[in-house]
Scaffold this active site. Sequence first.
Site, short mmCIF file in Angstrom:
data_model
loop_
_atom_site.label_atom_id
_atom_site.label_comp_id
_atom_site.label_asym_id
_atom_site.label_seq_id
_atom_site.Cartn_x
_atom_site.Cartn_y
_atom_site.Cartn_z
N LEU A 186 -4.43 -2.92 -8.69
CA LEU A 186 -5.82 -2.99 -9.15
C LEU A 186 -6.78 -2.31 -8.16
O LEU A 186 -7.97 -2.17 -8.44
CB LEU A 186 -6.25 -4.44 -9.36
CG LEU A 186 -5.58 -5.17 -10.52
CD1 LEU A 186 -6.10 -6.61 -10.62
CD2 LEU A 186 -5.82 -4.45 -11.85
N ASP A 231 2.71 -14.83 -5.98
CA ASP A 231 3.98 -14.38 -5.38
C ASP A 231 4.43 -15.40 -4.34
O ASP A 231 3.60 -15.91 -3.58
CB ASP A 231 3.79 -13.06 -4.60
CG ASP A 231 3.45 -11.89 -5.50
OD1 ASP A 231 3.57 -12.04 -6.72
OD2 ASP A 231 3.06 -10.84 -4.95
N CYS A 252 5.09 19.52 8.53
CA CYS A 252 6.24 18.79 9.07
C CYS A 252 7.55 19.37 8.54
O CYS A 252 7.96 20.44 8.98
CB CYS A 252 6.10 17.30 8.79
SG CYS A 252 6.96 16.34 10.04
N LYS A 282 -19.90 -16.52 -18.19
CA LYS A 282 -18.71 -17.24 -18.65
C LYS A 282 -17.68 -17.33 -17.52
O LYS A 282 -17.13 -18.40 -17.22
CB LYS A 282 -18.13 -16.51 -19.86
CG LYS A 282 -16.89 -17.16 -20.43
CD LYS A 282 -16.44 -16.47 -21.70
CE LYS A 282 -15.10 -17.02 -22.14
NZ LYS A 282 -14.52 -16.22 -23.21
N VAL A 333 -13.30 4.39 -12.15
CA VAL A 333 -14.10 5.60 -11.93
C VAL A 333 -13.19 6.81 -11.88
O VAL A 333 -11.99 6.69 -11.64
CB VAL A 333 -14.87 5.55 -10.58
CG1 VAL A 333 -16.01 4.58 -10.62
CG2 VAL A 333 -13.92 5.23 -9.43
N HIS A 346 1.07 15.99 11.08
CA HIS A 346 0.53 15.64 9.76
C HIS A 346 -1.00 15.64 9.78
O HIS A 346 -1.62 14.60 10.01
CB HIS A 346 1.01 14.25 9.35
CG HIS A 346 2.45 14.21 8.96
ND1 HIS A 346 2.89 14.50 7.70
CD2 HIS A 346 3.55 13.91 9.69
CE1 HIS A 346 4.20 14.39 7.65
NE2 HIS A 346 4.64 14.03 8.85
N GLU A 376 -3.02 15.73 7.38
CA GLU A 376 -3.62 15.02 6.25
C GLU A 376 -4.14 13.63 6.63
O GLU A 376 -5.05 13.11 5.99
CB GLU A 376 -2.65 14.92 5.07
CG GLU A 376 -1.42 14.03 5.27
CD GLU A 376 -0.23 14.76 5.87
OE1 GLU A 376 -0.43 15.73 6.64
OE2 GLU A 376 0.91 14.33 5.62
N1 GLN Z 1 12.75 15.05 8.06
C1 GLN Z 1 12.09 15.81 9.06
C2 GLN Z 1 12.25 15.19 10.43
O1 GLN Z 1 12.57 14.05 10.56
C3 GLN Z 1 10.63 15.99 8.73
C4 GLN Z 1 9.86 14.72 8.66
C5 GLN Z 1 8.53 14.85 7.98
O2 GLN Z 1 8.31 15.78 7.23
N2 GLN Z 1 7.66 13.90 8.19
O3 GLN Z 1 12.05 15.84 11.44
#
Ligand code: GLN
Length: 532
Positions: A19, A150, A383, A226, A244, A509, A511
């Site tokens: 949700l 749960d 990665c 209610k 949204v 990473h 992101e």
């Molecule tokens: N599997 C790869 C590693 O362990 C890349 C890992 C990933 O993309 N986060 O190095």
Amino acid sequence: MRKRNTKFIFVTGGVMSSLGKGLASACIGALLEARGISISIQKLDPYINVDPGTMNPYQHGEVFVTDDGAETDLDLGHYERFTNVKLSQSNNVTTGRVYNEVISKERRGDYLGQTVQVIPHITDEIISRVYDLQGKTDISIVEIGGTVGDIESLPYLEAIRQIRTQLGKENALFVHLTYVPYIAAAGELKTKPTQHSVKDLLQIGIQPDILLCRTDRFLSNELKKKIALFCNLNVESVVTAKDVDIIYEVPLIFHKEGLDDIILESLKIWTKEPDLSKWENIVTKIKKLKNNVTIGVVGKYIDLKDAYKSLHEALYHASYEANSNLSIKYIDSEDLEQSSPKKLLEGCDGILVPGGFGDRGFEGKISAIQYARENNIPFFGICLGLQMAVIEFARNVCSIKDAQTRESKKRSKNYIIDIMESQKKIGSKGGTMRLGQYPCELKKSSLAYSAYKKAKISERHRHRYEVNPKYHEKLKKSGLILSGLSPDGTLVETVEIKNHKWFLACQFHPEFKSKPFSAHPLFREFVKASLK
Ligand code: GLN
């Protein structure tokens, strides 16, 4: 630092999962910050894994990594994207971690003479982890994972019930997210699931103070009355959490419904009016985007969008900055092994190969990268995406035909991507990768440098394998630019090629650090290049 009298907001969920409890918690955080209140957010997860690091993304979605290398629930990604909080290991508590601690204490003899039980030993351990964040901010928002009813969540609910008794209602607030479905055949919104969910909570001694009702339309005052009547609340405490299209609109909708007012009134906190201009601006901007861009994401977990949550958001953030509507085409890397890349990647303005584990689909990723490299299509590897890009380059440019990663089941004489000495000695799988923030130095005159506009950066990692240092020279001689390296020069952090629209891959990473108001520099440049 001044020690604060931290107040707690506990967010529970009823009726069913999905949700948007994580998003709701993050938006509460955003609204409080807009009023100048300092916050932290913590997630209590009822599963027995110590962390989600070893779970299949299909089961649990993305694993979000913090600066300090904690592998955490993807909701922590929402918390960081919507607020200014900096999260760490202590922001994600799991049943596995709690039991681990209690059992170690028992073995050490800390409970000598006692029978160790769920109440009070497990609940006390949970309470102490919630109190770990006391004194640091004005408010700590605590999201309880799972759904009321749960078995697994019971110790957490008992713990927060006790905290409320200890601190009083001006210092501990219960917000409950429920579902109010619209039944088309009856032409009506139904409140019964909400009534039952509140009944479940009451049974264990928790009277919610505020109900957030997830629904597809605004609740009328009648309906709110209610719900309020059946759930022992004031009508103002029943808040519509409407579906949204743009998630960054949620703080504005919550505010319009008076959520922040009622929270602060209940907690007896007085603040200035909120400054919501940055939320208003971003939503206005998103509604008026002009251009169009299509990004192909070649991965393995494409049936569950949550598996690439942060990546998905980071691409959107970048497309907002590029004044562009984004469509993401998820392509299964295994399909690329059966079919020509041209057929599947046709129409993509840019191609992205994200992170991943296990060798299923490796060859499909490699052929997508070859296609992007040879056809001058902007490419971004993350990665595993970097590892595959380096293998593609080694095979097709350096003529090392059997170039391979040690993660593959196929044996080879040329492990271009290999496991480092330090990793070889590690036996267990949980929490043992290269995790969290590491520094990297960028070469001037590289794409990476021109994106970040500085040479020293640090980014979050989560991987076991690295570009094998034995091959650095050979790769460089054939034209692969090792544009970012660890400060000692041994670990490759970013690679690029020349004479291409935009071709960059990173071992980290990015992101995880992208925000709606400031896209990550690499995503921003990738999307910009894809638009050209
Ligand atoms: N599997 C790869 C590693 O362990 C890349 C890992 C990933 O993309 N986060 O190095």
